[in-house]
Design a protein around this motif. Structure first.
Motif, PDB file in Angstrom:
ATOM      1  N   VAL A 143       0.847  -1.206   0.000  1.00  0.00           N
ATOM      2  CA  VAL A 143       0.000   0.000   0.000  1.00  0.00           C
ATOM      3  C   VAL A 143       0.881   1.255   0.000  1.00  0.00           C
ATOM      4  O   VAL A 143       1.714   1.417   0.888  1.00  0.00           O
ATOM      5  CB  VAL A 143      -0.914   0.021   1.247  1.00  0.00           C
ATOM      6  CG1 VAL A 143      -1.894   1.174   1.180  1.00  0.00           C
ATOM      7  CG2 VAL A 143      -1.653  -1.299   1.379  1.00  0.00           C
ATOM      8  N   GLN A 148       3.441   9.020  -1.654  1.00  0.00           N
ATOM      9  CA  GLN A 148       3.819   8.136  -2.775  1.00  0.00           C
ATOM     10  C   GLN A 148       2.715   8.115  -3.828  1.00  0.00           C
ATOM     11  O   GLN A 148       2.985   8.155  -5.026  1.00  0.00           O
ATOM     12  CB  GLN A 148       4.106   6.722  -2.239  1.00  0.00           C
ATOM     13  CG  GLN A 148       5.388   6.670  -1.427  1.00  0.00           C
ATOM     14  CD  GLN A 148       5.512   5.442  -0.543  1.00  0.00           C
ATOM     15  OE1 GLN A 148       4.675   4.547  -0.562  1.00  0.00           O
ATOM     16  NE2 GLN A 148       6.576   5.411   0.259  1.00  0.00           N
ATOM     17  N   GLY A 168       9.300  10.845   7.829  1.00  0.00           N
ATOM     18  CA  GLY A 168       8.837   9.470   8.005  1.00  0.00           C
ATOM     19  C   GLY A 168       7.593   9.126   7.213  1.00  0.00           C
ATOM     20  O   GLY A 168       6.943   8.125   7.499  1.00  0.00           O
ATOM     21  N   LYS A 171       9.026   9.453   1.718  1.00  0.00           N
ATOM     22  CA  LYS A 171       9.449  10.237   0.543  1.00  0.00           C
ATOM     23  C   LYS A 171      10.502   9.488  -0.291  1.00  0.00           C
ATOM     24  O   LYS A 171      10.573   9.666  -1.492  1.00  0.00           O
ATOM     25  CB  LYS A 171      10.012  11.604   0.984  1.00  0.00           C
ATOM     26  CG  LYS A 171       8.936  12.517   1.590  1.00  0.00           C
ATOM     27  CD  LYS A 171       9.451  13.898   1.872  1.00  0.00           C
ATOM     28  CE  LYS A 171      10.433  13.960   3.007  1.00  0.00           C
ATOM     29  NZ  LYS A 171       9.880  13.585   4.319  1.00  0.00           N
ATOM     30  N   THR A 172      11.298   8.635   0.369  1.00  0.00           N
ATOM     31  CA  THR A 172      12.365   7.957  -0.388  1.00  0.00           C
ATOM     32  C   THR A 172      11.771   7.078  -1.491  1.00  0.00           C
ATOM     33  O   THR A 172      12.160   7.186  -2.662  1.00  0.00           O
ATOM     34  CB  THR A 172      13.244   7.114   0.568  1.00  0.00           C
ATOM     35  OG1 THR A 172      13.524   7.892   1.722  1.00  0.00           O
ATOM     36  CG2 THR A 172      14.527   6.683  -0.092  1.00  0.00           C
ATOM     37  N   ASP A 486      16.563   6.735   9.339  1.00  0.00           N
ATOM     38  CA  ASP A 486      15.326   5.972   9.512  1.00  0.00           C
ATOM     39  C   ASP A 486      15.558   4.783  10.439  1.00  0.00           C
ATOM     40  O   ASP A 486      16.093   3.761  10.026  1.00  0.00           O
ATOM     41  CB  ASP A 486      14.830   5.497   8.131  1.00  0.00           C
ATOM     42  CG  ASP A 486      13.525   4.740   8.227  1.00  0.00           C
ATOM     43  OD1 ASP A 486      12.602   5.246   8.886  1.00  0.00           O
ATOM     44  OD2 ASP A 486      13.439   3.641   7.653  1.00  0.00           O
ATOM     45  N   ARG A 511      12.812  11.955  13.783  1.00  0.00           N
ATOM     46  CA  ARG A 511      13.467  10.631  13.871  1.00  0.00           C
ATOM     47  C   ARG A 511      12.567   9.645  14.595  1.00  0.00           C
ATOM     48  O   ARG A 511      12.814   8.452  14.606  1.00  0.00           O
ATOM     49  CB  ARG A 511      14.832  10.725  14.604  1.00  0.00           C
ATOM     50  CG  ARG A 511      15.933  11.538  13.944  1.00  0.00           C
ATOM     51  CD  ARG A 511      16.026  11.340  12.476  1.00  0.00           C
ATOM     52  NE  ARG A 511      15.335  12.401  11.761  1.00  0.00           N
ATOM     53  CZ  ARG A 511      14.770  12.244  10.567  1.00  0.00           C
ATOM     54  NH1 ARG A 511      14.796  11.094   9.946  1.00  0.00           N
ATOM     55  NH2 ARG A 511      14.170  13.253   9.975  1.00  0.00           N
ATOM     56  N   ARG A 514       7.761   7.454  13.081  1.00  0.00           N
ATOM     57  CA  ARG A 514       7.860   7.299  11.630  1.00  0.00           C
ATOM     58  C   ARG A 514       6.750   6.409  11.079  1.00  0.00           C
ATOM     59  O   ARG A 514       6.351   5.439  11.695  1.00  0.00           O
ATOM     60  CB  ARG A 514       9.250   6.772  11.256  1.00  0.00           C
ATOM     61  CG  ARG A 514      10.281   7.793  11.710  1.00  0.00           C
ATOM     62  CD  ARG A 514      11.668   7.533  11.317  1.00  0.00           C
ATOM     63  NE  ARG A 514      11.966   7.549   9.901  1.00  0.00           N
ATOM     64  CZ  ARG A 514      12.119   8.644   9.149  1.00  0.00           C
ATOM     65  NH1 ARG A 514      11.935   9.846   9.677  1.00  0.00           N
ATOM     66  NH2 ARG A 514      12.434   8.538   7.879  1.00  0.00           N
TER      67      ARG A 514
HETATM   68  N1  LIG Z   1       4.378   2.123   1.308  1.00  0.00           N
HETATM   69  C1  LIG Z   1       5.084   1.747   2.355  1.00  0.00           C
HETATM   70  N2  LIG Z   1       4.721   0.659   3.083  1.00  0.00           N
HETATM   71  C2  LIG Z   1       5.429   0.296   4.179  1.00  0.00           C
HETATM   72  N3  LIG Z   1       6.546   0.922   4.603  1.00  0.00           N
HETATM   73  C3  LIG Z   1       6.954   2.003   3.922  1.00  0.00           C
HETATM   74  C4  LIG Z   1       6.247   2.475   2.775  1.00  0.00           C
HETATM   75  N4  LIG Z   1       6.893   3.553   2.302  1.00  0.00           N
HETATM   76  C5  LIG Z   1       7.939   3.772   3.119  1.00  0.00           C
HETATM   77  N5  LIG Z   1       7.987   2.852   4.091  1.00  0.00           N
HETATM   78  C6  LIG Z   1       8.958   2.808   5.206  1.00  0.00           C
HETATM   79  O1  LIG Z   1       8.689   3.966   6.006  1.00  0.00           O
HETATM   80  C7  LIG Z   1       9.865   4.430   6.624  1.00  0.00           C
HETATM   81  C8  LIG Z   1      10.016   5.934   6.404  1.00  0.00           C
HETATM   82  O2  LIG Z   1      10.249   6.207   5.051  1.00  0.00           O
HETATM   83  P1  LIG Z   1      11.279   7.336   4.542  1.00  0.00           P
HETATM   84  O3  LIG Z   1      12.597   7.185   5.243  1.00  0.00           O
HETATM   85  O4  LIG Z   1      11.279   7.304   3.073  1.00  0.00           O
HETATM   86  O5  LIG Z   1      10.557   8.652   5.089  1.00  0.00           O
HETATM   87  P2  LIG Z   1      10.873  10.172   4.714  1.00  0.00           P
HETATM   88  O6  LIG Z   1       9.587  10.830   4.445  1.00  0.00           O
HETATM   89  O7  LIG Z   1      11.916  10.243   3.648  1.00  0.00           O
HETATM   90  O8  LIG Z   1      11.462  10.701   6.095  1.00  0.00           O
HETATM   91  P3  LIG Z   1      12.547  11.885   6.361  1.00  0.00           P
HETATM   92  O9  LIG Z   1      11.893  13.187   5.998  1.00  0.00           O
HETATM   93  O10 LIG Z   1      12.838  11.769   7.813  1.00  0.00           O
HETATM   94  O11 LIG Z   1      13.735  11.598   5.498  1.00  0.00           O
HETATM   95  C9  LIG Z   1      10.988   3.603   6.036  1.00  0.00           C
HETATM   96  O12 LIG Z   1      11.326   2.596   6.979  1.00  0.00           O
HETATM   97  C10 LIG Z   1      10.395   2.984   4.792  1.00  0.00           C
HETATM   98  O13 LIG Z   1      10.990   1.751   4.449  1.00  0.00           O
END
Ligand SMILES: Nc1ncnc2c1ncn2[C@@H]1O[C@H](COP(=O)(O)OP(=O)(O)OP(=O)(O)O)[C@@H](O)[C@H]1O
Length: 564
Positions: A143, A148, A168, A171-172, A486, A511, A514
């Motif tokens: 999901v 995303q 959290g 975004k990655t 993360d 941090r 998340r």
């Molecule tokens: N669709 C998804 N389903 C389950 N887990 C996910 C999903 N998308 C991301 N994650 C997990 O959620 C966590 C946070 O994701 P991510 O590090 O990309 O957040 P971020 O928005 O980039 O945070 P930050 O701004 O702190 O860098 C990670 O452990 C990632 O693997």
């Protein structure tokens, strides 16, 4: 919630906008209820606090608010639609919505995540390569999160974008998935297909720290799988440079991820060829804009593909030999400097947030906004405030506790016990007191370790691994760990020293909590520093409640009536 009118969507948007304003009003109501009202000190226990937290952890998704993103042609608006009503929600409806959402999302039950910011869509609705979707399923990812859902179709349609969504929120993967879908084994699964593939590096991803760079590399390797993991190469500082150069030559990666200094160094040495690169991602872009990275970033922007829309001036122009690139800028905090940069580095860029996608041109910049990153110390406070808005996960609990300087470590220890925190990141501003703090905590029987830039790459990665494994309970660190790191298990962030501004507060706080998990942020400060906490509270629009730790419990005080 920001919506911009496109001709074709005017009526739908007017409707959605009415709903949005209704939702905003409800938010304001909630905020007013929790606003400071009395100076009387009100005692409550941790048990009470956690029970309250249940309701506070509501996000739009957790109450069944779905968003649909329809991407338009380049330069036209991409609109969203709220399919749920945004009127005041009764607790019973919340419960029903939560139950149905829990049924929809197997992911959530598997991971035990409550209030996760998932949109009610599957990855297959977002136009990703079927092979990539299979791969995601194998990794337990079914999901997409809200951001995303918004970013994947937008990037797939070749827009330059700024992605802004709270820490959290995923975004990655929001930028990695549309990129991976268009390159390497997910686009060209067979040998025959691969003959269509252009040789060389197709994506360059830049991150400000080695840890974040390596974290992104691991995420890409996980998705590529063991057979293809050499298609990504790390170019982070602190690692052996000649080994990185050899790997570039031998493995011919499609993606490189690195820190600005090392990427630009290897590029200047002629060992990194990025003229045909189609994607340039700047993760934590507001930090990458700071003065320290200026020369390196300049080189990267000049040598990675060609800015979209930039026309070569003649056949002999160096630009003719370069591929047009998509520029993707990412951060939880987007100050005006980033908006300005996005406009000059891309063409008709869009800003993608969890619930909206809109042209960046619709964001107006005050004439006095600084041109360098506003997370710098010399930035104007209004711009910092603007940049930090919406950067924090809604479920986070924020507190501050007043302590004498010499008792701060003891307060930290009591705080960890009172909140029964399992994985704590404590931020300090200077290395020497940070080392002392580790010593004191260890002496009192609490497993602690230091993480900062003075340590070598190996020591840093070993410490991080131990923290993730649960061998270390308190990680004492500095700004190095504030961005992007993360560690999903982290349930408490402590500021032992105050952050310099609201942007730094937001990244440190992010941090924990998340992906919809619960988390607490405690700022331990001296009495004369409390005005800074109140300023942060005002700038970020969040409740940072005064608290004490007594007899193994958290005792919350009410916020003061008048703020400084
Ligand atoms: N669709 C998804 N389903 C389950 N887990 C996910 C999903 N998308 C991301 N994650 C997990 O959620 C966590 C946070 O994701 P991510 O590090 O990309 O957040 P971020 O928005 O980039 O945070 P930050 O701004 O702190 O860098 C990670 O452990 C990632 O693997």
């Amino acid at each position: 919630m920001e919506l911009i009118m496109g001709h074709a969507h005017r009526s739908v948007l007017a409707f959605a906008s009415a709903r949005s304003s209704c939702f905003l009003k409800n938010c304001l109501c909630l905020r007013t209820l929790s606003a400071p009202r009395t100076a009387q000190f009100h005692k409550t226990t941790l048990f009470r606090n956690r029970a309250d937290g249940e309701d506070d952890s509501l996000s739009l998704s957790s109450i069944g608010f779905k968003c649909q993103v329809e991407t338009g042609k380049k330069g036209t608006i991409v609109e969203i639609e709220n399919v749920s009503t945004a009127k005041k929600i009764s607790p019973s409806k919340v419960k029903t919505a939560r139950t149905s959402l829990a049924k929809q999302s197997t992911m959530k039950s598997v991971q035990g995540i409550e209030g996760a910011p998932f949109a009610a869509k599957s990855f297959s609705d977002l136009g990703l390569s079927p092979l990539l979707i299979d791969r995601l399923e194998k990794e337990g990812l079914t999901v997409p999160t809200d951001v995303q859902s918004a970013a994947i179709p937008t990037i797939s349609q070749k827009h330059d974008v700024v992605i802004q969504s709270y820490t959290g929120s995923g975004k990655t993967l929001a930028y990695l998935l549309p990129i991976l879908s268009q390159i390497g084994p997910f686009k060209y699964p067979t040998e025959d297909d691969r003959s269509e593939q252009k040789p060389g590096i197709e994506a360059v991803i830049v991150a400000p720290s080695r840890e974040l760079g390596m974290q992104i590399v691991r995420e890409i390797e996980r998705l590529l799988g063991p057979a293809n993991k050499k298609l990504v190469q790390q170019l982070v500082g602190g690692a052996n440079r000649s080994r990185q150069e050899e790997a570039l030559k031998k493995n011919k990666p499609a993606i490189v991820v690195g820190t600005p200094g090392r990427i630009s160094e290897i590029s200047a040495a002629g060992k990194l060829h990025t003229h045909n690169c189609r994607f340039l991602v700047l993760d934590e872009v507001d930090q990458l804009l700071s003065f320290n990275y200026r020369e390196d970033m300049h080189r990267i922007l000049e040598h990675v593909g060609r800015k979209s829309g930039a026309k070569p001036s003649g056949v002999l122009s160096p630009l003719t030999r370069r591929t047009e690139r998509q520029t993707i800028l990412v951060s939880a905090t987007v100050p005006f400097s980033v908006i300005r940069a996005a406009r000059s580095w891309g063409s008709n860029p869009l800003i993608v947030r969890a619930k909206s996608v809109q042209p960046l041109d619709s964001v107006s910049i005050p004439s006095n906004a600084p041109s360098v990153s506003t997370s710098d110390a010399n930035s104007s406070s209004s711009s910092v405030t603007q940049g930090a808005i919406d950067s924090l996960p809604p479920a986070l609990k924020h507190y501050y506790s007043v302590s004498k300087l010499q008792h701060k470590i003891d307060t930290l220890r009591r705080c960890v016990h009172a909140l029964d925190a399992k994985a704590v990141i404590a931020f300090m501003n200077n290395t020497k007191p940070l080392k002392d703090a580790v010593f004191k905590l260890e002496a009192r029987g609490m497993k602690a370790a230091e993480l900062h830039g003075d340590l070598g790459k190996l020591a840093r990665s070993t410490t991080l691994k131990k923290f993730k494994n649960g061998e270390i309970r308190v990680l004492l660190t500095n700004e190095l760990s504030a961005r992007g790191l993360d560690v999903p298990e982290c349930d408490l962030v402590v500021n032992l020293d105050l952050p310099t501004d609201s942007i730094h507060y937001a990244h440190r706080a992010g941090r924990t909590g998340r992906l919809g998990r619960k988390g607490s942020v405690v700022t331990i400060c001296e009495e004369p520093e409390t005005f800074v906490v109140k300023k942060l509270r005002r700038q970020l629009g969040i409740a940072i409640q005064p608290c004490e730790f007594k007899e193994g419990k958290l005792t919350i005080g009410e916020e003061e009536k008048t703020e400084n």
